[in-house]
Design a protein around this motif. Structure first.
Motif, mmCIF file in Angstrom:
data_model
loop_
_atom_site.group_PDB
_atom_site.id
_atom_site.type_symbol
_atom_site.label_atom_id
_atom_site.label_comp_id
_atom_site.label_asym_id
_atom_site.label_seq_id
_atom_site.Cartn_x
_atom_site.Cartn_y
_atom_site.Cartn_z
ATOM 1 N N ARG A 103 9.704 2.235 0.210
ATOM 2 C CA ARG A 103 10.285 3.649 1.454
ATOM 3 C C ARG A 103 8.906 4.050 1.174
ATOM 4 O O ARG A 103 8.699 5.486 2.487
ATOM 5 C CB ARG A 103 11.493 4.526 1.162
ATOM 6 C CG ARG A 103 12.786 3.771 1.667
ATOM 7 C CD ARG A 103 14.451 5.216 1.122
ATOM 8 N NE ARG A 103 13.654 5.135 -0.853
ATOM 9 C CZ ARG A 103 14.308 6.587 -1.089
ATOM 10 N NH1 ARG A 103 14.928 7.556 -0.032
ATOM 11 N NH2 ARG A 103 14.379 6.983 -2.133
ATOM 12 N N THR A 104 7.756 4.245 -0.042
ATOM 13 C CA THR A 104 7.251 4.950 0.086
ATOM 14 C C THR A 104 5.799 4.663 0.277
ATOM 15 O O THR A 104 4.370 3.306 -0.008
ATOM 16 C CB THR A 104 6.756 5.607 -1.354
ATOM 17 O OG1 THR A 104 7.539 6.353 -1.943
ATOM 18 C CG2 THR A 104 5.910 6.594 -1.358
ATOM 19 N N ALA A 105 5.478 4.998 1.787
ATOM 20 C CA ALA A 105 4.040 3.867 1.971
ATOM 21 C C ALA A 105 3.047 4.747 2.131
ATOM 22 O O ALA A 105 1.378 4.426 1.461
ATOM 23 C CB ALA A 105 4.348 2.987 3.830
ATOM 24 N N GLU A 106 2.871 6.092 2.247
ATOM 25 C CA GLU A 106 1.751 6.767 2.068
ATOM 26 C C GLU A 106 2.311 8.071 1.357
ATOM 27 O O GLU A 106 3.483 8.344 0.446
ATOM 28 C CB GLU A 106 2.006 7.381 4.011
ATOM 29 C CG GLU A 106 2.118 6.764 4.861
ATOM 30 C CD GLU A 106 0.803 5.806 4.699
ATOM 31 O OE1 GLU A 106 -0.699 6.128 4.650
ATOM 32 O OE2 GLU A 106 0.582 4.736 5.501
ATOM 33 N N PRO A 107 1.200 8.488 1.177
ATOM 34 C CA PRO A 107 0.711 9.921 -0.063
ATOM 35 C C PRO A 107 1.825 10.947 0.533
ATOM 36 O O PRO A 107 1.880 11.583 2.271
ATOM 37 C CB PRO A 107 -0.254 10.115 0.189
ATOM 38 C CG PRO A 107 -1.420 9.126 0.528
ATOM 39 C CD PRO A 107 -0.559 8.655 1.391
ATOM 40 N N LEU A 153 7.083 11.496 -6.060
ATOM 41 C CA LEU A 153 6.990 10.651 -7.419
ATOM 42 C C LEU A 153 4.697 9.794 -6.561
ATOM 43 O O LEU A 153 5.454 9.500 -5.504
ATOM 44 C CB LEU A 153 7.475 9.561 -7.791
ATOM 45 C CG LEU A 153 9.350 9.590 -8.148
ATOM 46 C CD1 LEU A 153 9.720 8.336 -8.101
ATOM 47 C CD2 LEU A 153 8.708 10.591 -8.684
ATOM 48 N N PRO A 154 4.296 9.933 -8.082
ATOM 49 C CA PRO A 154 3.065 8.781 -7.435
ATOM 50 C C PRO A 154 3.493 7.955 -6.829
ATOM 51 O O PRO A 154 4.347 7.432 -7.514
ATOM 52 C CB PRO A 154 2.568 8.921 -8.878
ATOM 53 C CG PRO A 154 3.014 9.307 -10.038
ATOM 54 C CD PRO A 154 4.794 10.229 -9.183
ATOM 55 N N GLY A 155 1.730 7.002 -6.068
ATOM 56 C CA GLY A 155 2.277 5.608 -6.053
ATOM 57 C C GLY A 155 2.902 5.550 -4.677
ATOM 58 O O GLY A 155 3.579 5.807 -4.094
ATOM 59 N N THR A 156 1.881 4.528 -4.560
ATOM 60 C CA THR A 156 2.738 4.183 -2.590
ATOM 61 C C THR A 156 2.026 2.351 -2.139
ATOM 62 O O THR A 156 1.242 2.282 -3.415
ATOM 63 C CB THR A 156 1.559 4.770 -1.535
ATOM 64 O OG1 THR A 156 0.261 4.348 -1.849
ATOM 65 C CG2 THR A 156 1.525 6.230 -0.800
#
Length: 272
Positions: free
Chosen positions: A45-49, A54-57
């Motif tokens: 679900r995390t593509a962009e900052p 949480l850290p990491g994309t």
């Protein structure tokens, strides 16, 4: 750093989907498979900052692989949504071709005692950790069966092992998490028995305690547990070994990363 991508490695030409790949274990698995020549589709679900606290994309994961000379792309997807799961597989096939390797790593976890556990969160955990791997497997299996080739690796946890007495009453609210992982493991062995005739391997890798952003959020590494922390390379290596193994002899296993590698006589490779 000596790690490098081998475009002619054991997974050359293979197409892999890795879920939960924006950080932690999923990122490491993506890197390891790409090192052996796989075309990796990283999903989360995390593509962009800013998409997560949480850290990491997914950008980070793909950039890491491409900088090392590997082939990867990302597809942002919410695995709690059936249409998103279908789109993930459809876009993967459109981009790289039929899926050869599916790594079900994505998870969403809440540590809450049963008496207080909200129905909404229970259903979300079951959807992401149990039904999503089931559905994604359904989506990739027809092509694997047709081609008589495929590997599915599900990421579990020691939480799937039954607690044993004497009970201290000091549990951390991990019952639902344990339920999800136990169900995932039973799904793995059952599916392995169903598709063995088609030359498809289905296995579990159960990591030890790994220092990932998610583990840090839940405070699982402390003075009592710090000596049990396992390098993330162990999990990535175990997944690679299973994703490249012989389905005739290596399927239906619940493998704990470090003992499994010791049994194979393998040391974890350095990651790009």
């Amino acid at each position: 750093m000596s790690a490098r991508v081998n475009p002619n490695g054991k997974l050359a030409g293979k197409v892999a989907i890795v879920t939960g790949a924006s950080r932690g274990i999923g990122e490491a698995i993506s890197a390891r498979l790409a090192q052996e020549g796989a075309k990796v589709v990283a999903s989360a679900r995390t593509a962009e900052p800013g998409d997560s606290r949480l850290p990491g994309t997914l950008h980070d994961t793909v950039d890491r692989i491409k900088k090392a000379g590997g082939e990867a792309t990302f597809i942002k997807a919410d695995l709690s949504n059936a249409q998103e799961r279908e789109r993930l597989v459809e876009e993967t096939v459109a981009t790289y071709g039929p899926v050869d390797i599916l790594v079900n790593n994505a998870a969403i976890t809440y540590f809450i005692p049963v008496i207080d556990f909200p129905e909404k969160r229970f259903k979300l955990m079951m959807e992401v950790q149990v039904y999503a791997p089931f559905h994604l497997s359904q989506l990739v299996l027809p092509s694997m069966i047709e081609r008589r080739s495929g590997h599915i690796v599900n990421i579990s946890s020691g939480a799937g092992i039954h607690p044993k007495p004497p009970y201290s009453g000091a549990g951390r609210g991990g019952t639902v998490y344990g339920m999800c992982k136990a169900a995932l493991e039973r799904f793995t062995t059952g599916l392995a028995s169903e598709v063995a005739q088609h030359n498809i391997a289905v296995n579990v890798v159960s990591p030890g305690l790994v220092a990932t952003p998610g583990v840090a959020v839940h405070g699982l590494i402390n003075e009592q547990t710090k000596d049990r922390v396992q390098p993330i390379e162990y999990i990535a290596e175990a997944v690679f070994q299973l994703a490249s193994g012989d389905p005739a002899t290596q399927t239906g296993g619940i493998h704990y990363a470090a003992p499994f590698l010791k049994e194979l006589g393998r040391e974890p490779a350095e990651l790009v």
